[in-house]
Design an enzyme around this catalytic site. Structure first.
Site, PDB file in Angstrom:
ATOM      1  CG  HIS A 173      -1.982  -1.047   1.192  1.00  0.00           C
ATOM      2  ND1 HIS A 173      -2.835  -1.237   0.126  1.00  0.00           N
ATOM      3  CD2 HIS A 173      -2.298  -2.001   2.110  1.00  0.00           C
ATOM      4  CE1 HIS A 173      -3.637  -2.273   0.394  1.00  0.00           C
ATOM      5  NE2 HIS A 173      -3.329  -2.752   1.586  1.00  0.00           N
ATOM      6  CG  ASP A 202      -2.784  -8.454   0.558  1.00  0.00           C
ATOM      7  OD1 ASP A 202      -2.022  -8.778   1.481  1.00  0.00           O
ATOM      8  OD2 ASP A 202      -3.817  -7.772   0.732  1.00  0.00           O
ATOM      9  CG  HIS A 222      -6.498  -5.432   1.637  1.00  0.00           C
ATOM     10  ND1 HIS A 222      -5.941  -6.320   2.539  1.00  0.00           N
ATOM     11  CD2 HIS A 222      -7.662  -5.021   2.173  1.00  0.00           C
ATOM     12  CE1 HIS A 222      -6.754  -6.429   3.596  1.00  0.00           C
ATOM     13  NE2 HIS A 222      -7.807  -5.659   3.395  1.00  0.00           N
ATOM     14  CG  ASP A 275      -4.839 -10.084   3.211  1.00  0.00           C
ATOM     15  OD1 ASP A 275      -4.590 -10.532   2.074  1.00  0.00           O
ATOM     16  OD2 ASP A 275      -4.567  -8.914   3.546  1.00  0.00           O
TER      17      ASP A 275
HETATM   18 ZN   LIG Z   1      -4.057  -7.246   2.609  1.00  0.00          ZN
END
Ligand SMILES: [Zn+2]
Length: 312
Positions: free
Chosen positions: A130, A167, A169, A248
């Protein structure tokens, strides 16, 4: 050749407060499970160095590196905590941990290119995907995988590398850094909508973004990989693969709502090993991103490592 396994006690010393899911125990869960299953004995454990400013600036602005250093380095003495964004804070051990995590990705890249490891896994935190060129966010300070990919290109002279992100996200930070850099092909899937709510519209022609709906299971992820990732990766012929390995999207992980299991991570890894063997002399550097259910994280990392090391 055994998988090179980079980890360091400094990465445990980064702490963002009680109850924060991105916690030191994530690394303990991984190493405990690897030891208990005997898998640790099949890995080549190595200690990473700290990343240099020059290495960090291959993916970040000089201002970002300087501002984080000025904010975070004094915390080691003062013992204070500093809130970076609503989800991200720094404490006394955070600066050293962030440098160690990026340093691991760089050292792993050096080792794999030098041929003294076929592939490498960095069990490090803080995660990185991120972190944008000029901003820390979402538990991330420096973008470990983008720093490593640029290191392979700029220092070792590789011409084409792939970054794969599984991931749950979207890797907004990596996209921010690599979009438009045609030496890099980035392929990812991610739950959408979900934090950071980006990715549905790719920011460059070198991005293969696959948004998946909440409650998507392994079969949907596998189909997306076969249809969207693999043809692009085969055509691109990367000379090395970099994996943002977040776990995740696991069924048991509560930060997302996807339904992957260990066998899906093994399958995904097998596809990437296949690409690497066909085009990249088997060269893979994988870095831990998310994964917050401790048991699921540890078992999924083990599944990933078994396939990376050809131990199945
Ligand atoms: Zn994540």
């Amino acid at each position: 050749m055994p998988v090179a396994f980079y980890s360091h006690p400094d990465c445990r010393a980064h702490f963002m407060g009680r109850g924060h899911p991105e916690c030191p125990q994530r690394l303990d869960a991984i190493s405990d499970h690897l030891i208990a299953t005997g898998l640790m004995d099949a890995l080549d454990a190595r200690e990473p160095p700290l990343a240099s400013d020059e290495q960090l600036q291959r993916a970040h602005t000089g201002v970002h590196v300087a501002e984080l250093r000025a904010a975070m380095e004094p915390l080691r003495q003062s013992g204070e905590h500093l809130q970076i964004d609503p989800d991200t804070s720094a404490g006394p051990g955070s600066w050293q941990a962030a440098l160690r995590a990026a340093g691991a990705a760089v050292a792993a890249t050096d080792a794999v290119i030098a041929g003294n490891a076929q592939s490498a896994f960095c069990a490090v935190r803080p995660p990185g995907h991120h972190a944008e060129r000029g901003a820390a966010m979402g538990f991330c300070f420096f973008n470990n995988i983008a720093i490593a990919a640029r290191h392979a290109l700029d220092v070792h002279g590789l011409q084409r590398v792939a970054v794969i992100d599984f991931d749950v996200h979207h890797g907004n930070g990596t996209e921010d850094i690599v979009a438009g850099d045609e030496r890099i092909l980035m392929a990812s899937f991610f739950q959408h909508p979900l934090y950071p709510y980006s990715g549905a519209v790719p920011k460059g022609t070198n991005m293969v973004n696959v948004p998946l709906p909440p409650y998507a299971r392994g079969a949907q992820a596998r189909e997306a990989i076969e249809q969207m990732w693999l043809p692009r990766l085969e055509a691109f012929k990367p000379q090395m693969l970099f994996i943002s390995a977040g776990f995740d999207a696991h069924r048991e992980d509560e930060l997302g709502q996807m339904g992957l299991v260990e066998d899906d991570y093994a399958w995904i890894t097998q596809q990437l090993v296949g690409v690497a063997q066909r085009h990249a002399q088997g060269r893979i550097v994988s870095c831990l991103e998310g994964g917050y259910h401790l048991g699921a994280l540890a078992r999924s990392v083990a599944a990933h490592l078994r396939v990376l090391g050809g131990l199945d």
